[in-house]
Write an enzyme that holds these catalytic residues in place. Structure first.
Site, PDB file in Angstrom:
ATOM      1  N   ASP A  30       1.064  -0.865   0.158  1.00 20.35           N
ATOM      2  CA  ASP A  30       0.692   0.147  -0.061  1.00 20.35           C
ATOM      3  C   ASP A  30       1.198   1.304   0.216  1.00 20.35           C
ATOM      4  O   ASP A  30       0.205   2.364   0.795  1.00 20.35           O
ATOM      5  CB  ASP A  30      -1.232  -0.155   1.503  1.00 20.35           C
ATOM      6  CG  ASP A  30      -2.540   0.921   1.182  1.00 20.35           C
ATOM      7  OD1 ASP A  30      -2.581   1.283   0.220  1.00 20.35           O
ATOM      8  OD2 ASP A  30      -2.806   1.159   1.741  1.00 20.35           O
ATOM      9  N   LEU A  31       2.144   0.512  -1.055  1.00 16.11           N
ATOM     10  CA  LEU A  31       2.340   2.621  -1.072  1.00 16.11           C
ATOM     11  C   LEU A  31       2.560   3.209  -1.617  1.00 16.11           C
ATOM     12  O   LEU A  31       1.794   3.207  -2.776  1.00 16.11           O
ATOM     13  CB  LEU A  31       4.706   2.044  -1.728  1.00 16.11           C
ATOM     14  CG  LEU A  31       4.776   2.708  -1.642  1.00 16.11           C
ATOM     15  CD1 LEU A  31       5.418   3.460   0.101  1.00 16.11           C
ATOM     16  CD2 LEU A  31       6.729   2.576  -2.001  1.00 16.11           C
TER      17      LEU A  31
END
Length: 349
Positions: A30-31
């Site tokens: 979830d960058l």
């Protein structure tokens, strides 16, 4: 948006963060802009809410992540790994350059369709080397992307510490102002006649600010728009900080550089000769796929290479990569006769 002079050290800092995350056997998954903190001494990656050990995501998965910054394999519910974070890194850095999502606006399902079926346009990024770097991060096939280690090796060769802040002055000023406010809160007093009660000191808040405060307010402080801020709590009250020069973050120095030749196709090569810095090696009857990695001396300067090859009727493709980054590619095909090809170039270490 950030200028290229700030995006390069931002990429170096985030690359080092991914090296540490992946070395721990974890994929972040979830960058995105709102999960990156800007600090005076470099960026920080936060929010491991959907991260998973790499060994637990080897099979098909349900789509999970943030539309607009997911990888193609996330969107398609396919097997995930560290390469997914590299794709999301490219999307995040593209947003830092342009203040726009690389796959455009629209409903989540529209963004996800574009990610799974289209090549990111990367419009508005004037720095050609930065555009090539992001394109390598955002290659559709996970196996074609560089690893986080290869990223930091490359970035170490293009980022240098200048001894001054890596952020634009306006962003540094805003971080300092908010840090000072957080460390010197106003005294709260009870309301009533002759009742002035000082509240206990609050815990000190560290000197951090969000790189992005959500999709609408990213990296726009330099344009005169306030940047939302997130502070992390420490345990003890401390005096206001004394201003001091803030070093520019850089990736760790690269020890080894690599030059890689890679052939695929539906026939074998009758011969292939690869020459690196004047030293040639010839192979006969090479079955495909074929890959050869050559180590380059660090600090040499200019390194030259050349490929010559022959093949029977059929189709072949070749790629040349430096430190995991594709620098050239070509497709050759013939019918009814022998074919041949040639490619050459150079790189600096």
């Amino acid at each position: 948006m950030l200028p290229p002079t700030a995006v390069w050290p931002l990429a170096a800092g985030l690359g080092e963060a991914l090296v540490a995350i992946h070395a721990a056997g974890v994929a972040h998954l979830d960058l995105k802009p709102s999960n990156v903190l800007l600090t005076a001494d470099g960026p920080r990656v936060i929010d491991f809410g959907i991260s998973r050990p790499s060994g637990e995501i080897s099979g098909p998965t349900l789509p999970a992540g943030s539309p607009g910054f997911m990888s193609p394999e996330q969107v398609g519910g396919r097997a995930l790994g560290p390469a997914s974070d590299v794709f999301s890194l490219g999307s995040t850095l593209a947003y830092a350059c342009t203040a726009m999502e690389p796959f455009g606006e629209g409903p989540p399902h529209v963004k996800m369709f574009r990610i799974d079926h289209e090549v990111p346009p990367l419009v508005g990024i004037a720095d050609e080397n930065l555009r090539i770097f992001l394109a390598n991060c955002m290659i559709r096939e996970p196996a074609g992307r560089p690893t986080a280690v290869q990223l930091t090796s490359y970035l170490a060769s293009v980022t240098r510490s200048s001894g001054s802040s890596w952020l634009p002055p306006a962003v540094v000023t805003e971080i300092d102002r908010r840090a000072s406010e957080a460390q010197n809160p106003p005294v709260e007093r009870a309301i009533g006649p002759r009742m002035a009660v000082e509240m206990p000191p609050r815990r000190r808040m560290s000197r951090r600010a969000l790189l992005f405060g959500g999709i609408g307010g990213a990296v726009v402080l330099a344009a005169g728009i306030g940047v939302p801020t997130l502070y992390a709590l420490d345990t003890k009250p401390k005096p206001a900080p004394t201003p001091k020069p803030t070093p520019k973050p850089t990736a760790s120095p690269a020890a080894v550089h690599t030059l890689e030749f890679y052939f695929t196709g539906n026939v074998a090569l009758t011969s292939v000769t690869y020459t690196v810095n004047g030293q040639a090696m010839t192979l006969k009857n090479v079955r495909l796929p074929w890959r050869q990695v050559v180590k380059l001396p660090s600090g040499k300067g200019k390194n030259t290479w050349q490929l010559t090859y022959g093949f029977p009727p059929g189709e072949i493709q070749h790629r040349v990569l430096v430190d995991g980054f594709q620098v050239t590619t070509g497709v050759d095909g013939v019918s009814g006769q022998q074919g041949s090809g040639k490619d050459s170039g150079y790189t600096y270490t």
